[in-house]
Design an enzyme around this catalytic site. Structure first.
Site, PDB file in Angstrom:
ATOM      1  N   LYS A  13       0.829  -1.225   0.000  1.00  0.00           N
ATOM      2  CA  LYS A  13       0.000   0.000   0.000  1.00  0.00           C
ATOM      3  C   LYS A  13       0.854   1.261   0.000  1.00  0.00           C
ATOM      4  O   LYS A  13       0.639   2.166  -0.798  1.00  0.00           O
ATOM      5  CB  LYS A  13      -0.902   0.062   1.245  1.00  0.00           C
ATOM      6  CG  LYS A  13      -2.042  -0.889   1.264  1.00  0.00           C
ATOM      7  CD  LYS A  13      -3.003  -0.582   2.414  1.00  0.00           C
ATOM      8  CE  LYS A  13      -2.371  -0.529   3.789  1.00  0.00           C
ATOM      9  NZ  LYS A  13      -1.878  -1.803   4.317  1.00  0.00           N
ATOM     10  N   ARG A  88     -10.124   1.219   8.505  1.00  0.00           N
ATOM     11  CA  ARG A  88      -9.682  -0.161   8.701  1.00  0.00           C
ATOM     12  C   ARG A  88     -10.742  -1.002   9.392  1.00  0.00           C
ATOM     13  O   ARG A  88     -10.513  -2.185   9.624  1.00  0.00           O
ATOM     14  CB  ARG A  88      -8.432  -0.144   9.576  1.00  0.00           C
ATOM     15  CG  ARG A  88      -7.149  -0.505   8.834  1.00  0.00           C
ATOM     16  CD  ARG A  88      -6.047  -0.325   9.829  1.00  0.00           C
ATOM     17  NE  ARG A  88      -4.843  -1.019   9.562  1.00  0.00           N
ATOM     18  CZ  ARG A  88      -3.737  -0.446   9.107  1.00  0.00           C
ATOM     19  NH1 ARG A  88      -3.730   0.814   8.753  1.00  0.00           N
ATOM     20  NH2 ARG A  88      -2.642  -1.142   8.990  1.00  0.00           N
ATOM     21  N   ARG A 127      11.160  -6.765   5.134  1.00  0.00           N
ATOM     22  CA  ARG A 127      11.107  -5.330   5.412  1.00  0.00           C
ATOM     23  C   ARG A 127      11.567  -5.048   6.843  1.00  0.00           C
ATOM     24  O   ARG A 127      12.247  -4.059   7.102  1.00  0.00           O
ATOM     25  CB  ARG A 127       9.679  -4.804   5.216  1.00  0.00           C
ATOM     26  CG  ARG A 127       9.563  -3.307   5.418  1.00  0.00           C
ATOM     27  CD  ARG A 127       8.190  -2.774   5.116  1.00  0.00           C
ATOM     28  NE  ARG A 127       7.288  -2.950   6.240  1.00  0.00           N
ATOM     29  CZ  ARG A 127       6.006  -2.604   6.219  1.00  0.00           C
ATOM     30  NH1 ARG A 127       5.469  -2.102   5.126  1.00  0.00           N
ATOM     31  NH2 ARG A 127       5.243  -2.780   7.271  1.00  0.00           N
ATOM     32  N   ARG A 133      10.848  -0.822  12.209  1.00  0.00           N
ATOM     33  CA  ARG A 133       9.515  -0.658  12.779  1.00  0.00           C
ATOM     34  C   ARG A 133       9.287  -1.680  13.881  1.00  0.00           C
ATOM     35  O   ARG A 133       9.574  -2.866  13.716  1.00  0.00           O
ATOM     36  CB  ARG A 133       8.449  -0.842  11.686  1.00  0.00           C
ATOM     37  CG  ARG A 133       8.122   0.426  10.971  1.00  0.00           C
ATOM     38  CD  ARG A 133       7.118   0.206   9.885  1.00  0.00           C
ATOM     39  NE  ARG A 133       5.855  -0.364  10.336  1.00  0.00           N
ATOM     40  CZ  ARG A 133       4.742  -0.321   9.613  1.00  0.00           C
ATOM     41  NH1 ARG A 133       4.741   0.269   8.434  1.00  0.00           N
ATOM     42  NH2 ARG A 133       3.637  -0.868  10.072  1.00  0.00           N
ATOM     43  N   ARG A 144      -0.995  -8.897  12.959  1.00  0.00           N
ATOM     44  CA  ARG A 144      -1.530  -7.833  12.080  1.00  0.00           C
ATOM     45  C   ARG A 144      -2.302  -8.435  10.906  1.00  0.00           C
ATOM     46  O   ARG A 144      -3.299  -7.887  10.456  1.00  0.00           O
ATOM     47  CB  ARG A 144      -0.387  -6.931  11.578  1.00  0.00           C
ATOM     48  CG  ARG A 144       0.121  -6.003  12.689  1.00  0.00           C
ATOM     49  CD  ARG A 144       1.477  -5.417  12.365  1.00  0.00           C
ATOM     50  NE  ARG A 144       1.484  -4.696  11.115  1.00  0.00           N
ATOM     51  CZ  ARG A 144       2.569  -4.562  10.340  1.00  0.00           C
ATOM     52  NH1 ARG A 144       3.712  -5.100  10.706  1.00  0.00           N
ATOM     53  NH2 ARG A 144       2.484  -3.882   9.233  1.00  0.00           N
TER      54      ARG A 144
HETATM   55  P1  AMP Z   1       0.330   0.724   8.759  1.00  0.00           P
HETATM   56  O1  AMP Z   1       1.544   1.571   8.605  1.00  0.00           O
HETATM   57  O2  AMP Z   1      -0.818   1.178   7.894  1.00  0.00           O
HETATM   58  O3  AMP Z   1       0.620  -0.749   8.575  1.00  0.00           O
HETATM   59  O4  AMP Z   1      -0.184   0.904  10.273  1.00  0.00           O
HETATM   60  C1  AMP Z   1       0.629   0.503  11.361  1.00  0.00           C
HETATM   61  C2  AMP Z   1      -0.217   0.362  12.616  1.00  0.00           C
HETATM   62  O5  AMP Z   1      -0.835   1.632  12.926  1.00  0.00           O
HETATM   63  C3  AMP Z   1      -1.377  -0.620  12.520  1.00  0.00           C
HETATM   64  O6  AMP Z   1      -1.003  -1.964  12.770  1.00  0.00           O
HETATM   65  C4  AMP Z   1      -2.317  -0.071  13.610  1.00  0.00           C
HETATM   66  O7  AMP Z   1      -1.862  -0.445  14.891  1.00  0.00           O
HETATM   67  C5  AMP Z   1      -2.136   1.428  13.473  1.00  0.00           C
HETATM   68  N1  AMP Z   1      -3.129   2.009  12.542  1.00  0.00           N
HETATM   69  C6  AMP Z   1      -2.883   2.617  11.343  1.00  0.00           C
HETATM   70  N2  AMP Z   1      -4.021   3.004  10.759  1.00  0.00           N
HETATM   71  C7  AMP Z   1      -5.022   2.622  11.603  1.00  0.00           C
HETATM   72  C8  AMP Z   1      -6.442   2.712  11.554  1.00  0.00           C
HETATM   73  N3  AMP Z   1      -7.078   3.262  10.498  1.00  0.00           N
HETATM   74  N4  AMP Z   1      -7.142   2.207  12.599  1.00  0.00           N
HETATM   75  C9  AMP Z   1      -6.535   1.673  13.657  1.00  0.00           C
HETATM   76  N5  AMP Z   1      -5.219   1.520  13.763  1.00  0.00           N
HETATM   77  C10 AMP Z   1      -4.454   2.003  12.750  1.00  0.00           C
END
Ligand code: AMP
Length: 189
Positions: A13, A88, A127, A133, A144
């Site tokens: 993404k 999400r 990654r 991270r 996740r």
């Molecule tokens: P990402 O970088 O999109 O993979 O997001 C990393 C982490 O941020 C996720 O595993 C969630 O813990 C949190 N996060 C990001 N976006 C959301 C969202 N829309 N709702 C809830 N948690 C989020």
């Protein structure tokens, strides 16, 4: 245009969103990035979010909706944006529709990047070696993925019913996947 990019962790993404931002001059809003920045700055939101992110869980809907309502009201969002990682959950999607209704706008397109789970876990483990991270470790990666299938995948049906969902095969090189996205975008513009 107002676009949402949905996909399981590791589907690419963030990478595809950056390419779309460059080609279409559209603002890329990644909630994961925004939250990681808040954590670095040690803000109240960052401290609250960290507890969930480190466990691979979703940050509560209420916090995300408050954050995004403020962000989407900023003038730079008037000409459209690409949402990466938000919504999400179904409550977030309903909340987003409400925010958009208040702003007299609506989503134009939802792109779902598809990929199988083994491929995704492999990509994320790789990654994790470079990203630094805290949530790219094998156990958290598996959590996740589970969260995605349980809480985020139902959004696909939600947006299919609204007639704005387009599925794009996320397997292949970055350029292969991007060409598929460009095809979808060009068909709509
Ligand atoms: P990402 O970088 O999109 O993979 O997001 C990393 C982490 O941020 C996720 O595993 C969630 O813990 C949190 N996060 C990001 N976006 C959301 C969202 N829309 N709702 C809830 N948690 C989020």
């Amino acid at each position: 245009m107002r676009i949402v990019l949905i996909g399981p962790p590791g589907a690419g993404k963030g990478t595809q969103a950056s390419l779309m931002e460059e080609k279409y001059h559209i603002i890329h809003l990644s909630t994961g990035e925004i939250l990681r920045r808040e954590i670095q700055r040690k803000t109240t939101l960052g401290n609250q979010a960290k507890v969930f992110i480190d466990k691979g869980q979703l940050v509560p809907d209420k916090l995300l909706l408050e954050l995004m309502e403020q962000r989407l009201r900023k003038p730079d969002c008037e000409r459209g944006y690409l949402l990466d990682g938000f919504p999400r959950t179904i409550p977030q999607a309903i909340g987003l529709n409400n925010i958009l209704r208040h702003l007299s706008t609506r989503l134009d397109l939802v792109i779902s990047l598809t990929a199988n789970e083994d491929e995704l876990v492999n990509r994320l483990v790789l990654r994790g070696r470079n990203s630094g991270r805290s949530d790219d470790t094998p156990d958290v990666i598996r959590d996740r993925q589970k969260v995605y299938w349980e809480q985020t995948a139902p959004l696909l049906e939600f947006y299919r019913e609204q007639g704005i969902l387009h599925e794009v095969d996320g397997i292949g090189t970055i350029n292969d996947v991007f060409s598929r996205i460009v095809e979808v975008m060009d068909a709509l513009c």
